[in-house]
Write a protein that holds these residues in place. Structure first.
Motif, PDB file in Angstrom:
ATOM      1  N   THR A  99       0.842  -1.196   0.000  1.00 15.83           N
ATOM      2  CA  THR A  99       0.000   0.000   0.000  1.00 15.83           C
ATOM      3  C   THR A  99       0.881   1.252   0.000  1.00 15.83           C
ATOM      4  OG1 THR A  99      -1.725  -1.170   1.236  1.00 15.83           O
ATOM      5  CG2 THR A  99      -1.812   1.239   1.243  1.00 15.83           C
ATOM      6  N   PRO A 100       0.878   2.043  -1.079  1.00 13.44           N
ATOM      7  CA  PRO A 100       1.740   3.237  -1.156  1.00 13.44           C
ATOM      8  C   PRO A 100       1.438   4.220  -0.037  1.00 13.44           C
ATOM      9  CG  PRO A 100       0.119   3.220  -2.938  1.00 13.44           C
ATOM     10  CD  PRO A 100       0.029   1.893  -2.274  1.00 13.44           C
ATOM     11  N   TYR A 101       2.445   4.562   0.730  1.00 13.38           N
ATOM     12  CA  TYR A 101       2.247   5.286   1.983  1.00 13.38           C
ATOM     13  C   TYR A 101       1.649   6.677   1.783  1.00 13.38           C
ATOM     14  CZ  TYR A 101       3.358   7.702   6.345  1.00 13.38           C
ATOM     15  OH  TYR A 101       3.278   8.451   7.495  1.00 13.38           O
ATOM     16  N   ALA A 102       2.330   7.553   1.045  1.00  8.27           N
ATOM     17  CA  ALA A 102       1.860   8.936   0.903  1.00  8.27           C
ATOM     18  C   ALA A 102       0.548   9.002   0.129  1.00  8.27           C
ATOM     19  CB  ALA A 102       2.931   9.790   0.221  1.00  8.27           C
ATOM     20  N   TYR A 103       0.402   8.137  -0.859  1.00  7.23           N
ATOM     21  CA  TYR A 103      -0.834   8.121  -1.650  1.00  7.23           C
ATOM     22  C   TYR A 103      -2.016   7.707  -0.777  1.00  7.23           C
ATOM     23  CZ  TYR A 103      -3.864   7.488  -5.686  1.00  7.23           C
ATOM     24  OH  TYR A 103      -4.886   7.601  -6.587  1.00  7.23           O
ATOM     25  N   TRP A 104      -1.835   6.619  -0.049  1.00  4.24           N
ATOM     26  CA  TRP A 104      -2.922   6.140   0.795  1.00  4.24           C
ATOM     27  C   TRP A 104      -3.215   7.131   1.922  1.00  4.24           C
ATOM     28  CZ3 TRP A 104      -3.586   5.015   5.913  1.00  4.24           C
ATOM     29  CH2 TRP A 104      -4.762   4.329   6.238  1.00  4.24           C
ATOM     30  N   ALA A 109      -7.176  10.421   4.315  1.00  3.45           N
ATOM     31  CA  ALA A 109      -7.560  11.690   4.940  1.00  3.45           C
ATOM     32  C   ALA A 109      -8.831  12.233   4.287  1.00  3.45           C
ATOM     33  CB  ALA A 109      -6.419  12.697   4.822  1.00  3.45           C
ATOM     34  N   LEU A 110      -8.941  12.079   2.970  1.00  2.00           N
ATOM     35  CA  LEU A 110     -10.161  12.495   2.270  1.00  2.00           C
ATOM     36  C   LEU A 110     -11.353  11.654   2.723  1.00  2.00           C
ATOM     37  CD1 LEU A 110      -8.746  12.998  -1.340  1.00  2.00           C
ATOM     38  CD2 LEU A 110      -9.504  14.787   0.247  1.00  2.00           C
ATOM     39  N   HIS A 111     -11.117  10.371   2.967  1.00  2.00           N
ATOM     40  CA  HIS A 111     -12.189   9.505   3.470  1.00  2.00           C
ATOM     41  C   HIS A 111     -12.711  10.025   4.800  1.00  2.00           C
ATOM     42  CE1 HIS A 111     -14.310   6.108   5.179  1.00  2.00           C
ATOM     43  NE2 HIS A 111     -13.391   5.969   6.109  1.00  2.00           N
ATOM     44  N   PHE A 163      -5.346  -4.736  -3.657  1.00  2.00           N
ATOM     45  CA  PHE A 163      -3.995  -4.654  -3.110  1.00  2.00           C
ATOM     46  C   PHE A 163      -2.911  -4.967  -4.138  1.00  2.00           C
ATOM     47  CE2 PHE A 163      -6.460  -4.921   0.790  1.00  2.00           C
ATOM     48  CZ  PHE A 163      -5.821  -3.970   1.575  1.00  2.00           C
ATOM     49  N   LEU A 164      -3.203  -5.860  -5.093  1.00  2.00           N
ATOM     50  CA  LEU A 164      -2.172  -6.236  -6.066  1.00  2.00           C
ATOM     51  C   LEU A 164      -2.175  -5.375  -7.320  1.00  2.00           C
ATOM     52  CD1 LEU A 164      -2.154 -10.149  -6.029  1.00  2.00           C
ATOM     53  CD2 LEU A 164      -0.643  -8.566  -4.823  1.00  2.00           C
ATOM     54  N   VAL A 165      -3.362  -4.915  -7.736  1.00  2.00           N
ATOM     55  CA  VAL A 165      -3.452  -4.217  -9.023  1.00  2.00           C
ATOM     56  C   VAL A 165      -3.790  -2.739  -8.865  1.00  2.00           C
ATOM     57  CG1 VAL A 165      -4.614  -4.158 -11.273  1.00  2.00           C
ATOM     58  CG2 VAL A 165      -4.152  -6.360 -10.154  1.00  2.00           C
ATOM     59  N   ILE A 166      -4.921  -2.430  -8.244  1.00  2.00           N
ATOM     60  CA  ILE A 166      -5.397  -1.044  -8.179  1.00  2.00           C
ATOM     61  C   ILE A 166      -4.401  -0.141  -7.473  1.00  2.00           C
ATOM     62  CG2 ILE A 166      -7.223   0.456  -7.273  1.00  2.00           C
ATOM     63  CD1 ILE A 166      -9.174  -1.860  -7.719  1.00  2.00           C
ATOM     64  N   GLN A 167      -3.780  -0.658  -6.414  1.00  2.00           N
ATOM     65  CA  GLN A 167      -2.826   0.178  -5.681  1.00  2.00           C
ATOM     66  C   GLN A 167      -1.488   0.358  -6.399  1.00  2.00           C
ATOM     67  OE1 GLN A 167      -4.079   0.408  -1.158  1.00  2.00           O
ATOM     68  NE2 GLN A 167      -2.728  -1.311  -1.532  1.00  2.00           N
ATOM     69  N   ARG A 168      -1.312  -0.298  -7.526  1.00  2.00           N
ATOM     70  CA  ARG A 168      -0.131  -0.070  -8.359  1.00  2.00           C
ATOM     71  C   ARG A 168      -0.354   1.114  -9.298  1.00  2.00           C
ATOM     72  NH1 ARG A 168       0.416  -3.108  -5.179  1.00  2.00           N
ATOM     73  NH2 ARG A 168       1.351  -1.194  -4.397  1.00  2.00           N
ATOM     74  N   LEU A 169      -1.576   1.644  -9.346  1.00  2.00           N
ATOM     75  CA  LEU A 169      -1.939   2.714 -10.282  1.00  2.00           C
ATOM     76  C   LEU A 169      -2.407   3.943  -9.502  1.00  2.00           C
ATOM     77  CD1 LEU A 169      -4.069   0.446 -12.635  1.00  2.00           C
ATOM     78  CD2 LEU A 169      -1.674   1.102 -12.969  1.00  2.00           C
ATOM     79  N   ARG A 175      -6.976  14.016  -9.734  1.00  2.00           N
ATOM     80  CA  ARG A 175      -5.833  14.927  -9.719  1.00  2.00           C
ATOM     81  C   ARG A 175      -4.879  14.656  -8.553  1.00  2.00           C
ATOM     82  NH1 ARG A 175     -10.258  18.026 -10.706  1.00  2.00           N
ATOM     83  NH2 ARG A 175     -10.259  18.875  -8.612  1.00  2.00           N
ATOM     84  N   PRO A 176      -4.292  13.466  -8.480  1.00  2.00           N
ATOM     85  CA  PRO A 176      -3.329  13.193  -7.408  1.00  2.00           C
ATOM     86  C   PRO A 176      -2.095  14.079  -7.545  1.00  2.00           C
ATOM     87  CG  PRO A 176      -3.256  11.461  -9.068  1.00  2.00           C
ATOM     88  CD  PRO A 176      -4.423  12.326  -9.398  1.00  2.00           C
ATOM     89  N   SER A 177      -1.541  14.498  -6.415  1.00  2.00           N
ATOM     90  CA  SER A 177      -0.339  15.337  -6.431  1.00  2.00           C
ATOM     91  C   SER A 177       0.858  14.493  -6.850  1.00  2.00           C
ATOM     92  CB  SER A 177      -0.104  15.919  -5.037  1.00  2.00           C
ATOM     93  OG  SER A 177       0.204  14.876  -4.122  1.00  2.00           O
ATOM     94  N   TRP A 178       1.971  15.198  -7.154  1.00  2.00           N
ATOM     95  CA  TRP A 178       3.184  14.477  -7.522  1.00  2.00           C
ATOM     96  C   TRP A 178       3.676  13.624  -6.355  1.00  2.00           C
ATOM     97  CZ3 TRP A 178       5.826  11.935 -10.663  1.00  2.00           C
ATOM     98  CH2 TRP A 178       7.167  11.618 -10.425  1.00  2.00           C
ATOM     99  N   GLN A 179       3.505  14.121  -5.118  1.00  2.00           N
ATOM    100  CA  GLN A 179       3.923  13.346  -3.956  1.00  2.00           C
ATOM    101  C   GLN A 179       3.161  12.023  -3.887  1.00  2.00           C
ATOM    102  OE1 GLN A 179       2.652  14.639  -0.009  1.00  2.00           O
ATOM    103  NE2 GLN A 179       4.671  14.155   0.829  1.00  2.00           N
ATOM    104  N   MET A 180       1.875  12.055  -4.209  1.00  2.00           N
ATOM    105  CA  MET A 180       1.072  10.844  -4.184  1.00  2.00           C
ATOM    106  C   MET A 180       1.487   9.899  -5.315  1.00  2.00           C
ATOM    107  SD  MET A 180      -2.655  12.579  -3.452  1.00  2.00           S
ATOM    108  CE  MET A 180      -3.565  11.042  -3.301  1.00  2.00           C
ATOM    109  N   THR A 181       1.662  10.460  -6.505  1.00  2.00           N
ATOM    110  CA  THR A 181       2.051   9.639  -7.651  1.00  2.00           C
ATOM    111  C   THR A 181       3.427   9.026  -7.449  1.00  2.00           C
ATOM    112  OG1 THR A 181       0.722  11.029  -9.130  1.00  2.00           O
ATOM    113  CG2 THR A 181       2.394   9.634 -10.152  1.00  2.00           C
ATOM    114  N   SER A 182       4.359   9.827  -6.953  1.00  2.00           N
ATOM    115  CA  SER A 182       5.719   9.316  -6.729  1.00  2.00           C
ATOM    116  C   SER A 182       5.730   8.235  -5.651  1.00  2.00           C
ATOM    117  CB  SER A 182       6.660  10.459  -6.341  1.00  2.00           C
ATOM    118  OG  SER A 182       6.271  11.054  -5.105  1.00  2.00           O
ATOM    119  N   SER A 183       4.794   8.331  -4.700  1.00  2.00           N
ATOM    120  CA  SER A 183       4.677   7.298  -3.663  1.00  2.00           C
ATOM    121  C   SER A 183       4.324   5.960  -4.284  1.00  2.00           C
ATOM    122  CB  SER A 183       3.618   7.717  -2.639  1.00  2.00           C
ATOM    123  OG  SER A 183       3.325   6.673  -1.740  1.00  2.00           O
TER     124      SER A 183
END
Length: 333
Positions: A99-104, A109-111, A163-169, A175-183
């Motif tokens: 699970t990508p840390y910064a993205y999740w 937080a939005l949830h 966990f295996l597929v969706i969280q890889r994208l 509009r995810p931020s670069w920090q989220m995408t880079s995570s």
């Protein structure tokens, strides 16, 4: 529930949001060493009986869920007092949880910021339609929603896909931020390196025999926990103009009354109404918070048996203010 009662409960919960570094470190130790021991036992058991391997995979998957709760708390900034310690721990653990840390962290937080808000649905939660929205769908979309909300598909298939597929994208929020995408990209690279090394060392067959049951069990249980935290008959939803965060937190989240051993494996996340009311409480203080305010144990309480009866609930009925099944929606028509 009156607003002053909710404010009183929120003030009580806020007293338990101070982290304890020793308890946090102890939780890491009591998760990591059993996980490594059980995984080693799984590997050794491959030479004797795969049934033993599968048996050991169950508590190993439970420990992976416990790791997820540690990462979850780090994302809330509640596990350690130090932001640096939270971020380092969360990023290391993310290699295990996939699970990508910064993205999740941002998506979660939005949830919290829009949970139980009918006008801001679909962020970090199980997608839910109202009865009228479902009736207005064309046939194919109705079928798609029924498949999605089927409890077996949701847990046994949807969990692994998530966990295996969706969280890889990096596309689960707009509009995810670069920090989220880079995570997401950084974790994908770490997965290739770490798990590629394990595949090289163990071989494809042994790797899959070890990791497949762990991922399957942990993802299925994880999705079920996501589901039951907000999907129960007497949950709470309201429109944007009427929505209140604290009311939504305490009335729209369940208290999943699990046996103590399951509370340990799931990091007390069953006390979800308390968590939503004050997300800064570390998981290792949630029981302490509820024990000091016994009325919290009577709000939206679900036993394991009662929770199973919620599996077929799929639509929010705005008239009765309840979550209903497809058959229940048709009966009310």
């Amino acid at each position: 529930m009156l607003q002053d009662q909710i404010q009183e409960l929120a003030a009580h919960c806020a007293r338990y949001r101070t982290p304890n570094a020793w308890r946090a470190a102890g939780q890491i130790v009591t998760t990591l060493f059993p996980f490594l021991t059980l995984f080693a036992g799984m590997y050794l058991s491959l030479d004797y009986s795969y049934w033993i391997t599968l048996l050991l995979a169950v508590p190993t998957a439970g420990l992976l869920i416990r790791f997820f709760i540690i990462q979850h708390d780090c994302g809330h900034g509640s596990f350690f007092a130090s932001k640096t310690a939270n971020d380092i721990t969360g990023r290391i653990v993310s290699v295990l949880t996939l699970t990508p840390y910064a993205y999740w962290r941002r998506a979660h937080a939005l949830h919290h910021a829009c949970s139980a808000n009918l006008d801001r649905r679909g962020i970090g939660d199980i997608s839910t339609l109202t009865v009228e929205e479902y009736r207005a769908l064309p046939l194919l979309k109705r079928i798609g929603y029924r498949i999605y909300r089927n409890p077996f598909f949701l847990t046994l298939v949807g969990g692994v896909l998530h966990f295996l597929v969706i969280q890889r994208l990096p596309f689960s929020v707009q509009r995810p931020s670069w920090q989220m995408t880079s995570s997401v990209l950084a974790l994908n690279f770490a997965i290739l390196v770490v798990y590629g090394t394990l595949i090289y060392a163990l071989g494809w067959v042994d790797f899959l025999m070890l990791f497949a049951p762990i991922v399957f069990v942990s993802s299925a249980v994880g999705v079920w926990l996501f589901f039951i935290q907000h999907q129960f008959e007497e949950t709470h939803w309201s429109k944007d103009g009427e929505w209140d965060r604290k009311t939504a937190a305490i009335l729209g989240s369940s208290y999943y009354d699990l046996p103590r051993v399951l509370d340990w494996f799931t990091g007390n996340i069953g006390l979800h109404h308390i968590h939503h009311l004050c997300s800064q409480i570390p998981n290792y203080r949630l029981q302490e918070c509820m024990a000091a305010k016994p009325e919290l144990a009577n709000i939206n309480r679900l036993t394991v048996w009662e929770s199973l009866k919620c599996a077929n609930l799929a639509l929010w009925d705005e008239k009765s203010k309840r979550l209903v099944s497809f058959s229940g929606a048709l009966a009310a028509a």
